[in-house]
Motif scaffolding. Sequence first.
Motif, short mmCIF file in Angstrom:
data_model
loop_
_atom_site.label_atom_id
_atom_site.label_comp_id
_atom_site.label_asym_id
_atom_site.label_seq_id
_atom_site.Cartn_x
_atom_site.Cartn_y
_atom_site.Cartn_z
N MET A 1 29.41 46.93 0.03
CA MET A 1 30.37 46.15 0.81
C MET A 1 31.72 46.84 0.77
SD MET A 1 31.55 42.17 0.28
CE MET A 1 29.85 41.64 0.50
N GLY A 2 32.41 46.86 1.91
CA GLY A 2 33.72 47.47 1.90
C GLY A 2 34.35 47.38 3.26
N GLY A 3 35.58 47.80 3.35
CA GLY A 3 36.30 47.81 4.60
C GLY A 3 37.12 46.55 4.80
N MET A 4 38.17 46.68 5.63
CA MET A 4 39.05 45.57 5.98
C MET A 4 39.49 44.78 4.75
SD MET A 4 38.99 45.85 9.34
CE MET A 4 37.94 46.49 10.63
N PRO A 5 40.12 45.40 3.78
CA PRO A 5 40.34 44.73 2.48
C PRO A 5 41.33 43.57 2.54
CG PRO A 5 41.48 46.84 2.56
CD PRO A 5 40.64 46.77 3.80
N VAL A 6 41.02 42.55 1.74
CA VAL A 6 41.89 41.41 1.51
C VAL A 6 42.08 41.30 0.00
CG1 VAL A 6 42.25 38.93 1.77
CG2 VAL A 6 41.03 40.22 3.56
N LEU A 7 43.34 41.25 -0.43
CA LEU A 7 43.65 41.18 -1.86
C LEU A 7 44.42 39.90 -2.15
CD1 LEU A 7 43.57 42.79 -4.58
CD2 LEU A 7 45.87 43.62 -4.00
N PHE A 8 43.99 39.18 -3.18
CA PHE A 8 44.67 37.94 -3.60
C PHE A 8 45.33 38.16 -4.96
CE2 PHE A 8 44.34 33.90 -6.07
CZ PHE A 8 45.30 33.18 -5.36
N VAL A 9 46.57 37.70 -5.09
CA VAL A 9 47.30 37.78 -6.35
C VAL A 9 47.79 36.38 -6.71
CG1 VAL A 9 49.17 38.87 -7.64
CG2 VAL A 9 48.07 40.10 -5.75
N HIS A 10 47.33 35.86 -7.85
CA HIS A 10 47.69 34.50 -8.26
C HIS A 10 49.07 34.46 -8.90
CE1 HIS A 10 47.20 35.22 -12.60
NE2 HIS A 10 46.12 35.94 -12.30
N GLY A 11 49.52 33.25 -9.22
CA GLY A 11 50.82 33.05 -9.83
C GLY A 11 50.71 32.79 -11.32
N VAL A 12 51.69 32.07 -11.85
CA VAL A 12 51.77 31.82 -13.29
C VAL A 12 50.83 30.68 -13.69
CG1 VAL A 12 54.13 32.64 -13.42
CG2 VAL A 12 53.70 30.22 -13.00
N ALA A 13 50.63 30.57 -15.00
CA ALA A 13 49.83 29.50 -15.59
C ALA A 13 48.42 29.46 -15.02
CB ALA A 13 50.52 28.15 -15.42
N VAL A 14 47.82 30.64 -14.89
CA VAL A 14 46.43 30.77 -14.46
C VAL A 14 45.69 31.54 -15.54
CG1 VAL A 14 44.86 31.79 -12.77
CG2 VAL A 14 46.97 30.69 -12.01
N ARG A 15 44.60 31.00 -16.01
CA ARG A 15 43.79 31.66 -17.04
C ARG A 15 42.32 31.57 -16.67
NH1 ARG A 15 48.33 32.58 -17.91
NH2 ARG A 15 49.49 32.54 -19.89
N GLU A 16 41.57 32.58 -17.06
CA GLU A 16 40.12 32.54 -16.91
C GLU A 16 39.51 31.81 -18.09
OE1 GLU A 16 38.75 36.55 -16.53
OE2 GLU A 16 38.79 36.46 -14.34
N GLU A 17 38.36 31.22 -17.85
CA GLU A 17 37.67 30.53 -18.94
C GLU A 17 37.41 31.51 -20.07
OE1 GLU A 17 33.87 27.52 -19.61
OE2 GLU A 17 34.20 28.48 -17.66
N GLY A 18 37.76 31.10 -21.27
CA GLY A 18 37.63 31.97 -22.44
C GLY A 18 38.95 32.53 -22.89
N ASP A 19 39.94 32.62 -21.98
CA ASP A 19 41.27 33.07 -22.36
C ASP A 19 42.03 31.91 -23.01
OD1 ASP A 19 40.78 35.56 -21.37
OD2 ASP A 19 41.94 35.30 -19.53
N GLN A 20 42.94 32.26 -23.93
CA GLN A 20 43.73 31.23 -24.59
C GLN A 20 44.53 30.44 -23.56
OE1 GLN A 20 47.63 31.74 -26.65
NE2 GLN A 20 46.42 31.60 -28.51
N GLY A 21 44.48 29.14 -23.69
CA GLY A 21 45.22 28.27 -22.79
C GLY A 21 44.41 27.75 -21.62
N TRP A 22 43.20 28.28 -21.41
CA TRP A 22 42.43 27.87 -20.24
C TRP A 22 42.12 26.38 -20.25
CZ3 TRP A 22 37.61 25.58 -19.65
CH2 TRP A 22 37.16 25.48 -18.34
N GLU A 23 41.68 25.86 -21.38
CA GLU A 23 41.29 24.45 -21.42
C GLU A 23 42.46 23.54 -21.11
OE1 GLU A 23 39.41 23.48 -25.07
OE2 GLU A 23 37.64 24.72 -24.70
N ASP A 24 43.62 23.80 -21.70
CA ASP A 24 44.79 22.98 -21.45
C ASP A 24 45.22 23.05 -19.99
OD1 ASP A 24 45.03 21.99 -24.03
OD2 ASP A 24 46.23 23.69 -24.69
N LEU A 25 45.27 24.25 -19.43
CA LEU A 25 45.70 24.41 -18.04
C LEU A 25 44.70 23.81 -17.08
CD1 LEU A 25 47.10 28.05 -18.17
CD2 LEU A 25 48.41 25.93 -17.95
N HIS A 26 43.41 23.98 -17.37
CA HIS A 26 42.38 23.43 -16.51
C HIS A 26 42.47 21.91 -16.50
CE1 HIS A 26 38.68 23.62 -14.21
NE2 HIS A 26 38.17 22.67 -14.97
#
Length: 377
Positions: A1-26
């Motif tokens: 898959m490729g071509g016509m790229p779209v890139l997303f950049v999130h803001g603050v207070a975003v964590r992936e599951e497993g990262d410190q703070g994820w449970e509280d922020l979620h």
Amino acid sequence: MGGMPVLFVHGVAVREEGDQGWEDLHRATQGVNWPGVQRLLREHVAPTLNPDAPERVHIERVYWGDLGAHFAQGGQFRAARGREVAPEPDPLALDADGLGEALERRLRAAHPVSEWPGVIRVAWGVARDERVRALLADLPPYERWGVLDAAAQARLPAPTRRLEPHLPPGLLRARRQNVKRAMREVRRPLEAFVPLFLGDVLAYLSGRGTPERPGAIPQRVLAGLRAAHAARLHPAEPLVVLTHSMGGQLIFDALHAFLPTDPQGGTVRVDFWCACGSQVGAFHELGFTLSGPQPDASAGGRLGYFWNVWAYSDLLSFRAQGIAPGAHDTAFPLSGLVRSDHLAYLQQADFYRTLAAKVAVHAGPTEVGVGPVESGA
């Protein structure tokens, strides 16, 4: 898959599951649902970029939450994490300072705030009285706090004792505990979100480095831009960037400060940038963005159209047109729920459909029938 790229950049207070703070922020905000964002981009924006094979559009994100702020001690400063009532130690196990703190805390809980000045003086006077300590030594441990309370009560000034009967100390203490329990539930989500929100902003500003030596977060953003640029199957294919909240400041700095000095980013160009829930205008006017003395709308040829999306009910979003170079504002109508509208753009199909239309008229490939249009009103 490729071509016509779209890139997303999130803001603050975003964590992936497993990262410190994820449970509280979620628990507080549910966070940014990247699979949901990806699905809506593919459903509504990808067909504009490649109507014959929307599944081939390259959609990726820059995740930088792991580089943001973190609690060195697990967030122990938060009131909502405190115990309901901490057990008091044996008074004789405390020195005069420790006893003063403990006795003051007990007496404050049993008196209205108007009486606290006198309570504080009395509590520390009793705690520093060697005669009281000698008396405690002759008592069994279970009687000592009661005697200390009585000794303090006897020393309270007359006005304090006269006012006291309107609410017995025990009832006042119970009422305050009930208020604390109720307010902990109110504070709990805010105490998880607000410190990490502010912490991530400060982590970026203090650690972003210089254009010549970018910090860890700008490096992550630059790598994402280079990868998106490399995903183009043809040089004429547009690169679309969607940012949310603080992600806009990251892209602004990348375009105006970091890419010009990046030895690997010389040919990177963002043809269309949408900053939603944006603070770019506010940060730029306050002087917190990185740019040259006279930043231009095209960021030296690295930026096509800059669409700044904000909302009246999103109190964390701001205008940018006429402030940040090249910005074109749209006030997007949201539900009016102040608590949730900062994330609402990313959850609404109408936002992505509008984004697709803007991409089509300002950066759409010629195969779609609408040629790229330079920045305009």
